[in-house]
Design an enzyme around this catalytic site. Structure first.
Site, PDB file in Angstrom:
ATOM      1  N   TYR A 264     -12.557  22.752 -49.760  1.00 57.19           N
ATOM      2  CA  TYR A 264     -11.473  23.724 -49.763  1.00 57.19           C
ATOM      3  C   TYR A 264     -11.671  24.765 -48.667  1.00 57.19           C
ATOM      4  O   TYR A 264     -10.731  25.126 -47.946  1.00 57.19           O
ATOM      5  CB  TYR A 264     -11.379  24.399 -51.127  1.00 57.19           C
ATOM      6  CG  TYR A 264     -10.255  25.406 -51.237  1.00 57.19           C
ATOM      7  CD1 TYR A 264      -8.930  24.999 -51.125  1.00 57.19           C
ATOM      8  CD2 TYR A 264     -10.521  26.749 -51.456  1.00 57.19           C
ATOM      9  CE1 TYR A 264      -7.894  25.921 -51.223  1.00 57.19           C
ATOM     10  CE2 TYR A 264      -9.495  27.677 -51.562  1.00 57.19           C
ATOM     11  CZ  TYR A 264      -8.186  27.256 -51.444  1.00 57.19           C
ATOM     12  OH  TYR A 264      -7.169  28.171 -51.530  1.00 57.19           O
TER      13      TYR A 264
ATOM     14  N   LYS B  97      -9.028  25.438 -45.528  1.00 59.86           N
ATOM     15  CA  LYS B  97      -8.374  26.722 -45.292  1.00 59.86           C
ATOM     16  C   LYS B  97      -8.836  27.366 -43.982  1.00 59.86           C
ATOM     17  O   LYS B  97      -8.078  28.109 -43.343  1.00 59.86           O
ATOM     18  CB  LYS B  97      -8.618  27.660 -46.470  1.00 59.86           C
ATOM     19  CG  LYS B  97      -7.750  27.343 -47.678  1.00 59.86           C
ATOM     20  CD  LYS B  97      -6.262  27.479 -47.353  1.00 59.86           C
ATOM     21  CE  LYS B  97      -5.390  27.399 -48.578  1.00 59.86           C
ATOM     22  NZ  LYS B  97      -3.947  27.538 -48.260  1.00 59.86           N
TER      23      LYS B  97
END
Length: 282
Positions: free
Chosen positions: A180, A184
């Site tokens: 993640y 991002k």
């Protein structure tokens, strides 16, 4: 001429509230996600702690937009399917003839997203690459081509603190994992490039960090313990949604390019929303 906003990942959470916020601001709205109808099965669908798929659909969001008196276009899109991503951009342009604002909010959110480093599987990173890097690039390129022709356009990329800093606790304790964070981090780099390369041609691009937002998806991905660990700042999804409308419409907004905007602090500093912090967030 009515302006058009295209919001990805609009079946629930921040995406849904952003679509509604743009509708209230007078935009017609195109919305995309994998789930068109409530309860529709799909691979990698996010579930709660009991294994129940999260509620939300494009059809339900579209109904709310239409209730506000604006036109809504439902466009199915799967970030892991490049052909569907390109087709989505083409469908919106075919229907409306223009896109004035693109909000890249959709992400891959499978239950493997925050696996610990040693448990992380290569196929998860492959999905993250498709969902966080390749799909947004393909969609943004298609939309930008139309924006450049019309001489103006706004692109907002929704990032996260996970892409710009270290987790407060380990993934197994409710922090974010490498997949993640890496996804991002890639999102955080897009808008600055667009502003540098296309700013002189009428394109504005912003990077927005919503902060910790009280959505079902957040609870499903990092759990209640993770939410508690991150509670130094938590807001309802309407807060980043209204900040995005402000960035797309306010005369002074262009000067906030080439930086990551922390939505919650920004909303209070610029009086975009009333202070919500005395409310109980559930």
């Amino acid at each position: 001429m009515t302006q058009v906003a295209f919001i990805t990942g609009a079946s629930r959470g921040i995406g849904r509230e952003t679509a509604l916020a743009f509708a209230r601001a007078g935009f017609d709205v195109a919305i995309s996600a994998r789930t068109v109808q409530e309860g529709e099965p799909s691979a990698h669908r996010l579930c709660d702690a009991q294994g129940v798929p999260l509620a939300g659909s494009l059809d339900s969001t579209a109904a709310q937009i239409r209730a506000l008196g604006r036109e809504a276009l439902v466009v199915p899109m799967d970030l892991l399917d490049s052909a569907s991503v390109v087709a989505a951009g083409q469908a919106v342009l075919a229907a409306f003839g223009r896109i004035d604002v693109l909000v890249n909010n959709a992400i891959y959110q499978g239950n493997d997203l925050n696996a610990s480093f040693m448990a992380l599987q290569p196929q998860t990173l492959e999905r993250v690459f498709k969902g966080y890097v390749l799909a947004p690039m393909l969609l943004t390129q298609r939309v930008l081509a139309a924006m450049l022709e019309q001489g103006s356009g706004v692109v907002i990329n929704v990032t996260s603190g996970a892409g710009e800093g270290d987790p407060p606790v380990a993934a197994v304790d409710g922090g974010w994992g490498y997949a993640y964070g890496a996804g991002k981090a890639a999102v955080s780099r897009v808008s600055g490039v667009l502003a540098a390369e296309l700013g002189g041609q009428g394109i504005r691009a912003f990077t927005l960090n919503p902060g910790v937002v009280s959505t079902d998806a957040l609870k499903a991905t990092i759990g209640e313990r993770g939410v508690l660990a991150l509670r130094n700042g938590i807001a309802p999804p309407q807060v980043p949604a209204q900040v995005m409308v402000w960035l797309a419409t306010a005369e002074q907004a262009p000067r906030f390019q080439r930086r990551t905007i922390a939505a919650q602090a920004f909303a209070l500093e610029h009086a975009i929303v009333a202070d919500w912090r005395t409310e109980v967030i559930v």
